[in-house]
Design an enzyme around this catalytic site. Sequence first.
Site, PDB file in Angstrom:
ATOM      1  N   CYS A   1       8.904  12.104  47.185  1.00  0.00           N
ATOM      2  CA  CYS A   1       9.432  12.898  47.226  1.00  0.00           C
ATOM      3  C   CYS A   1       9.965  13.245  48.046  1.00  0.00           C
ATOM      4  O   CYS A   1      10.864  14.120  49.290  1.00  0.00           O
ATOM      5  CB  CYS A   1      10.530  14.118  45.773  1.00  0.00           C
ATOM      6  SG  CYS A   1       9.046  15.376  46.120  1.00  0.00           S
TER       7      CYS A   1
ATOM      8  N   CYS B   1       4.295  14.629  49.558  1.00  0.00           N
ATOM      9  CA  CYS B   1       4.808  13.865  47.902  1.00  0.00           C
ATOM     10  C   CYS B   1       4.915  12.317  48.026  1.00  0.00           C
ATOM     11  O   CYS B   1       6.301  11.526  49.208  1.00  0.00           O
ATOM     12  CB  CYS B   1       5.830  14.812  47.250  1.00  0.00           C
ATOM     13  SG  CYS B   1       5.817  13.122  46.090  1.00  0.00           S
TER      14      CYS B   1
ATOM     15  N   GLU C   1     -21.771   9.871  12.535  1.00  0.00           N
ATOM     16  CA  GLU C   1     -20.411  10.149  13.399  1.00  0.00           C
ATOM     17  C   GLU C   1     -18.780   9.990  13.584  1.00  0.00           C
ATOM     18  O   GLU C   1     -18.652   9.030  13.554  1.00  0.00           O
ATOM     19  CB  GLU C   1     -20.971   9.232  15.134  1.00  0.00           C
ATOM     20  CG  GLU C   1     -21.304   9.421  16.499  1.00  0.00           C
ATOM     21  CD  GLU C   1     -22.356  10.281  16.799  1.00  0.00           C
ATOM     22  OE1 GLU C   1     -23.074  10.805  15.828  1.00  0.00           O
ATOM     23  OE2 GLU C   1     -22.433  10.823  18.481  1.00  0.00           O
TER      24      GLU C   1
ATOM     25  N   TYR D   1       1.187  -0.579   0.475  1.00  0.00           N
ATOM     26  CA  TYR D   1       0.172  -0.145  -0.016  1.00  0.00           C
ATOM     27  C   TYR D   1       1.276   0.924   0.760  1.00  0.00           C
ATOM     28  O   TYR D   1       0.883   2.021  -0.810  1.00  0.00           O
ATOM     29  CB  TYR D   1      -0.873   0.430   1.501  1.00  0.00           C
ATOM     30  CG  TYR D   1      -2.096   1.355   1.933  1.00  0.00           C
ATOM     31  CD1 TYR D   1      -3.457   0.586   0.531  1.00  0.00           C
ATOM     32  CD2 TYR D   1      -1.426   2.106   2.177  1.00  0.00           C
ATOM     33  CE1 TYR D   1      -4.147   2.066   1.166  1.00  0.00           C
ATOM     34  CE2 TYR D   1      -2.498   3.460   2.619  1.00  0.00           C
ATOM     35  CZ  TYR D   1      -2.947   3.734   1.759  1.00  0.00           C
ATOM     36  OH  TYR D   1      -4.338   3.914   1.729  1.00  0.00           O
ATOM     37  N   ASP D   2       1.783   0.874   1.009  1.00  0.00           N
ATOM     38  CA  ASP D   2       2.909   2.553   1.156  1.00  0.00           C
ATOM     39  C   ASP D   2       3.208   2.860  -0.174  1.00  0.00           C
ATOM     40  O   ASP D   2       3.398   3.793  -0.482  1.00  0.00           O
ATOM     41  CB  ASP D   2       3.902   2.453   1.662  1.00  0.00           C
ATOM     42  CG  ASP D   2       3.019   2.054   3.421  1.00  0.00           C
ATOM     43  OD1 ASP D   2       2.177   2.592   4.034  1.00  0.00           O
ATOM     44  OD2 ASP D   2       4.105   1.584   4.170  1.00  0.00           O
TER      45      ASP D   2
ATOM     46  N   LEU E   1     -31.625  14.277  19.633  1.00  0.00           N
ATOM     47  CA  LEU E   1     -32.566  13.436  20.109  1.00  0.00           C
ATOM     48  C   LEU E   1     -33.011  13.126  21.016  1.00  0.00           C
ATOM     49  O   LEU E   1     -32.660  13.318  22.077  1.00  0.00           O
ATOM     50  CB  LEU E   1     -31.922  11.630  19.676  1.00  0.00           C
ATOM     51  CG  LEU E   1     -31.506  11.650  18.278  1.00  0.00           C
ATOM     52  CD1 LEU E   1     -30.831  10.091  18.045  1.00  0.00           C
ATOM     53  CD2 LEU E   1     -33.022  11.788  17.345  1.00  0.00           C
TER      54      LEU E   1
ATOM     55  N   LYS F   1     -25.745   3.270  19.132  1.00  0.00           N
ATOM     56  CA  LYS F   1     -25.677   4.932  19.142  1.00  0.00           C
ATOM     57  C   LYS F   1     -24.360   4.507  19.373  1.00  0.00           C
ATOM     58  O   LYS F   1     -24.031   4.433  20.438  1.00  0.00           O
ATOM     59  CB  LYS F   1     -26.654   5.236  19.773  1.00  0.00           C
ATOM     60  CG  LYS F   1     -26.312   7.101  20.003  1.00  0.00           C
ATOM     61  CD  LYS F   1     -27.370   7.709  20.826  1.00  0.00           C
ATOM     62  CE  LYS F   1     -27.472   8.357  21.441  1.00  0.00           C
ATOM     63  NZ  LYS F   1     -26.222   9.459  21.915  1.00  0.00           N
TER      64      LYS F   1
END
Length: 669
Positions: free
Chosen positions: A405, A402, A169, A34-35, A81, A113
Amino acid sequence: MKAEERIIQLREMIREHDYRYYVLGEPIISDYEYDQLMKELIELERQRPELITPDSPTQRVGGEPTEEFPTVTHPTPMLSLDNTYSEDELRDFDRRVRTFLGGEEFRYVAELKIDGVAISLIYRDNILVQGATRGDGFHGDEITQNLRTIRSIPLRLKEEVTDCEVRGEAYLTIKEFERINREREQRGEKLFANPRNAAAGSLKLQDPRLVSERRLSFLAYWLNLSAGVIKTHGEALDLLSRLGFVVPPHRKGCQSIEEVLDFCREWEEKREELPYEIDGVVVKVDSFDQQGRLGTTAKNPRWAIAYKFAASQATTVLRDIALQVGRTGAVTPVAVLDPVRLAGSTISRATLHNEDEIRRKDIRIGDTVILEKGGDVIPKVVGVVREKRSPDSVPYVFPDRCPVCGSPLHREAGEVAVRCENLRCPAQLRRRIQHFASRRAMDIEGLGEAIVDQLVDEGLVKDYADLYYLKAEDLIPLERMAEKSATNLITAIQNSKKAPLDRLIFAIGIRHVGTNVARVLAREFRSMDRLSRASLEELESIEEIGPTIAASVVRFFAEEENRRVIEKLRRAGLRFALEEEEFKPAGPSPFEGKTVVLTGSLSRYTRDEAGELIRRLGGKVTSSVSKKTDLVIVGESPGSKYEKALQLGLATATEEEFIKMLREVGVEA
Ligand SMILES: [Zn+2]
């Protein structure tokens, strides 16, 4: 064979292979083959640019970034809708339709949907000429270039139908969504909550090349032919397939709502098998004639409805709350759970979002929690089963250090996120360095992600200041690093010491300090030392600096670790003060006191660089055109700002003229 003929032949072959791959999912050649076809076509079109047509497969990714999308009006409104969430509500819908049609026979079509972004495509003479978002239903954004990058949208229809509009969509498969989020996480960017958000965000990108990398897909579910030959929605779906579109899985000819409900139940069970997210089933009256008579309410058609699936839930025990430090320093609490099956996958971790969420839901370690997986792919804890709580459980206390650290965590007023702001925090180091080296910061060429990773992994760099103490021999043992490239990188690092103060202020990564704020700070304080001693009041007295930025700057320099790193930068010889003499225009500045707007893309400068030059020459750069604008500099493919400038009769300059103005004051070589 003549080039013209071969071009046509190649296009047809590529179109057919695209169709087989992206629509049918049945490729018959390898990616390599394809390429090769694509390469040959690109080469022929390069030699004969006059033969390029908009429907050529090479035109999927092309075109320049757009600044703002033009607004288009939809030929007919794209109504949303009405939703139903239960079988009973769906039966009510059926009763309304039945009553309205007064005993007439009718059929339903039920289709899945897809959770994506509604799109309108317009074809003239079978060729895609316009694509737009739904927008407010009446007007949408024209994003044709972005939509062209979607391989399952044919640029040319497979059958002759002349003019038509197709709606459907645009969406991301779960696989691509997860890939995109993985990549974003690596770059320390905010993750998309779900595939729909990711698709919507992708379509808003202004560079079609970036959109192409998102690998969106498209499903078509609506067709309007200018010459009407179809009479039902079922026929429209069949024709859409023949035209080269993918249509959602559907069931035609449903004679009763019970048949529709069977379809809904079947897919509610099987939804996990699909490669994309669905959130329900759309039910439509099949006949266009009956649709027309049913008509619409103000907002929704009366002949269609969306039946939404319920979110899946499960309960399990929360064993622990782990804290994750992201690459931006944001600390996210994560629920560590007893593994449980939920909507087709096994869940053992779920996000708890932030401290407030935990407190609001009073989630405690040892609780039995309710997990939910709805439209979002990421499962979340939605609540606690109080009855199962152990009597000796205690409310969760969010750590103030933290976990990586040990530095104190900060929470800004008005923000829910808690952050570690230590420059040397190992969790953030990679991102800190990447930011420091980035183009708009210190602009260190050759310091890419892979090298940053190696420098950090090998312990060669524990903060960005360490970069300036690296030697070529430190780098040579690294993977894929030759002596020459090591030397080049060291040179690039050393050269970056000359970067002006504002770039350095941006580079050191004070939260909320972007390029513009950095420029303001450099202008006001004129040295890193003065900036580091600035008080809240001093900072807040600057017009462009709000309380959030001011507090962030003060906090940054209050941190002892941070001050040490900045000191190391000074010892390395970076520019800690504004150097006025480096920028002395040779004559009166053409921009002094002028308000300038930039539009379109310039070839010699980025927008930032051009803006910086204008600012340094005493001008002010604003983003919108108004009567107060003195000059509009117009680059390639300018947007509506240019039109507005013409309307207002403002002075404009091309890029060439702009460069000439810079030359006159000796700023441009
Ligand atoms: Zn930390």
